[in-house]
Design an enzyme around this catalytic site. Structure first.
Site, mmCIF file in Angstrom:
data_model
loop_
_atom_site.group_PDB
_atom_site.id
_atom_site.type_symbol
_atom_site.label_atom_id
_atom_site.label_comp_id
_atom_site.label_asym_id
_atom_site.label_seq_id
_atom_site.Cartn_x
_atom_site.Cartn_y
_atom_site.Cartn_z
ATOM 1 N N TYR A 248 0.812 -1.219 0.000
ATOM 2 C CA TYR A 248 0.000 0.000 0.000
ATOM 3 C C TYR A 248 0.844 1.267 0.000
ATOM 4 C CZ TYR A 248 -3.110 -3.673 1.602
ATOM 5 O OH TYR A 248 -3.796 -4.854 1.719
ATOM 6 N N TYR B 109 -13.152 -7.035 4.826
ATOM 7 C CA TYR B 109 -11.929 -7.088 4.035
ATOM 8 C C TYR B 109 -11.738 -8.526 3.557
ATOM 9 C CZ TYR B 109 -7.165 -7.123 2.454
ATOM 10 O OH TYR B 109 -6.050 -7.287 1.658
ATOM 11 N N ASP C 173 -15.139 -16.234 5.381
ATOM 12 C CA ASP C 173 -13.721 -15.930 5.177
ATOM 13 C C ASP C 173 -13.056 -15.964 6.551
ATOM 14 O OD1 ASP C 173 -11.240 -14.788 4.883
ATOM 15 O OD2 ASP C 173 -11.914 -13.168 3.552
ATOM 16 N N LYS D 205 -3.425 -17.162 6.006
ATOM 17 C CA LYS D 205 -2.629 -16.499 7.049
ATOM 18 C C LYS D 205 -1.923 -17.464 8.015
ATOM 19 C CE LYS D 205 -3.909 -11.776 6.813
ATOM 20 N NZ LYS D 205 -5.134 -11.279 6.183
HETATM 21 C C1 LIG Z 1 -5.508 -11.086 4.753
HETATM 22 C C2 LIG Z 1 -6.899 -11.440 4.393
HETATM 23 C C3 LIG Z 1 -7.232 -11.831 3.083
HETATM 24 C C4 LIG Z 1 -6.214 -11.846 1.965
HETATM 25 O O1 LIG Z 1 -5.201 -12.772 2.179
HETATM 26 P P1 LIG Z 1 -3.810 -12.605 1.384
HETATM 27 O O2 LIG Z 1 -3.029 -13.830 1.776
HETATM 28 O O3 LIG Z 1 -3.195 -11.328 1.863
HETATM 29 O O4 LIG Z 1 -4.140 -12.566 -0.060
HETATM 30 C C5 LIG Z 1 -8.544 -12.162 2.826
HETATM 31 N N1 LIG Z 1 -9.477 -12.140 3.799
HETATM 32 C C6 LIG Z 1 -9.197 -11.797 5.067
HETATM 33 C C7 LIG Z 1 -10.276 -11.811 6.106
HETATM 34 C C8 LIG Z 1 -7.899 -11.421 5.405
HETATM 35 O O5 LIG Z 1 -7.630 -11.046 6.667
#
Ligand SMILES: *Cc1c(COP(=O)(O)O)cnc(C)c1O
Length: 451
Positions: A32, A175, A272, A301
């Site tokens: 960013y 997000y 997610d 993650k």
């Molecule tokens: C970090 C994140 C993503 C994206 O993951 P990347 O490995 O950075 O592409 C998607 N959804 C959530 C909730 C996240 O915290």
């Protein structure tokens, strides 16, 4: 490596940190940021346990887990060994037509750990979806797993005779990643929508979920699903915690509302869990707070304990069967590094550590330490809110933070933090001891009250 430093910069001593930072400034993008970056990044030489060692000799207690990932800390002997051991067999082979033990065992273990109907909290409802998430698509990063989840949902709806169901619905404040389709369901105000209006697909949004359960808001969720049921393939949300969209928490009962309404209308539900998964909220998966099983779940993650990039989209047998019986005859996705054995091996080692169960007490103790330490900041000038859940602590300000000054204030306390917008927050590695939690608290306080 013979590139001269950029014009105007003073020439750094050859071979040292100065040279590296000059090259960084000349050539390397950071997240960013503009090119070159607004402020000089801190040069890390090594990391061990919960400490980052800077090239200038300073040591920082890590309050970020390298963006939710390094839950067991750095250079963990079990994870190191898994990686070394796997590298002696093979680092990578293609996944088309070939398979291997690390990917197979990892997929089976993920299926076993994933939420399943009647598995944890009582669902209290007949509409709790399929029994579990039986099928695993391994991919490179969180954003890609979200792309795959969307592709699964759209392909399944098409195969089930609903080609008009092509949009996605979500709540504001979310997000889901930085690639284009995930960006389209990020918060439309705080996200990057304004930058990309006309480019991003237009999705269906409802207000961000209130912290407490609100019957009127629950009705709003149901109404959104009812009104758009002809055109949405899936509802996608981060369960319980909205992470990078603003570090907001909400009542898990909203997830049950979403489960029941999506099921009633034949809409798929995607969780997610890329940030919330693997214990961060106090449950192994945040969905367990509600006793809800989604149709599709994304993890990433912390999956490899922060060692390598790996993510997965898991789905129910019903979704897999729909996709596999439809046009195309399969899921049309296949990354080059799918199922990377190194990443799978270290992920298995990380899951093994989690299965020991020590994380449950560790997360609780970190949460208690953060609550005790951060709560006194409530009411301080500039502080709008203090909240703690699982091993996450958030101080929300009534103004945007000066990221550079706030980071420097934390570093002066010996703590690594990465504040953004109006948020100074921390999610430490689970192995962080009480003394280091106290130090992180001091770092958060310094960053939150800077200026
Ligand atoms: C970090 C994140 C993503 C994206 O993951 P990347 O490995 O950075 O592409 C998607 N959804 C959530 C909730 C996240 O915290």
């Amino acid at each position: 490596m013979t590139t001269p430093p950029p014009p105007g910069s003073t020439s750094p001593p050859a071979g040292g940190s100065g040279r590296l930072l000059a090259l960084d400034r000349a050539h390397v993008w950071h997240p960013y940021g503009p090119m070159p970056g607004r402020s000089e990044p801190y040069l890390v030489e090594s990391a061990s346990g919960v400490r980052l060692k800077l090239a200038d000799g300073r040591e920082l207690v890590d309050g970020m887990s390298s963006w939710w990932a390094a839950i067991h800390g750095y250079r963990h002997p079990v994870l190191d060994e898994a990686l070394i051991e796997q590298s002696r067999r093979m680092s990578h082979v293609m996944f088309g037509g070939l398979t291997h033990e690390p990917a197979i065992e990892l997929a089976a273990e993920l299926v076993e750990l994933a939420p399943r109907a009647g598995g944890s909290a009582s669902s209290g409802s007949a509409s709790s979806g399929a029994p579990g998430l039986e099928h695993v698509f391994l991919c490179d990063s969180g954003s890609v797993s979200v792309e795959v989840a969307f592709k699964m949902a759209l392909q399944a709806q098409r195969a089930l005779g609903h080609p008009g169901r092509r949009r996605l619905a979500t709540w504001r404040g979310g997000y889901h990643g930085d690639t284009f389709h995930p960006m389209s369901v990020c918060d439309p105000d705080g996200g990057m929508h304004s930058l990309w209006s006309g480019v991003l697909p237009a999705q269906v949004f409802v207000d961000a979920p209130p912290v407490e359960f609100d019957e009127a808001y629950a009705e709003k969720l149901v109404e959104m699903i009812a009104r758009h049921s002809g055109e949405i393939a899936a509802v996608v949300v981060e369960p319980v915690v909205q992470g990078a969209g603003g570090m907001r928490f909400h009542d898990p009962r909203y997830l049950r509302v979403l489960r029941e309404a999506t099921e009633a209308y034949g809409i798929l539900l995607i969780f997610d869990e890329i940030a919330t998964g693997f214990g961060r909220t106090g449950k192994l998966f945040a969905a367990e707070h509600a006793g809800v099983v989604p149709d599709i779940m994304c993890v990433g993650k912390a999956l490899t304990g922060g060692y390598l990039t790996l993510a997965a989209a898991l789905c129910t047998t019903a979704v897999a069967e729909a996709i596999s019986g439809g046009a195309g005859g399969g899921l049309m996705h296949g990354p080059t590094f799918m199922g990377n054995p190194l990443a799978c091996a270290v992920a298995r080692a990380s899951l093994r550590l989690l299965r020991d169960g020590a994380w449950v007490d560790q997360v609780r103790l970190i949460g208690n330490g953060l609550r005790d330490g951060l709560e006194p900041l409530r009411g301080r000038p500039g502080v709008a809110d203090v909240r703690v859940l699982g091993a996450m602590g958030v101080v929300q300000l009534d103004h945007d933070v000066d990221m550079h000054a706030a980071t420097a204030a934390a570093v002066a306390e010996g703590v690594w933090l990465r504040p953004f917008r109006d948020l100074v927050y921390t999610m430490p590695p689970y192995v962080t001891g009480a003394e280091d939690v106290a130090r992180i608290v001091a770092g958060v306080a310094a960053a939150a009250t800077v200026g």
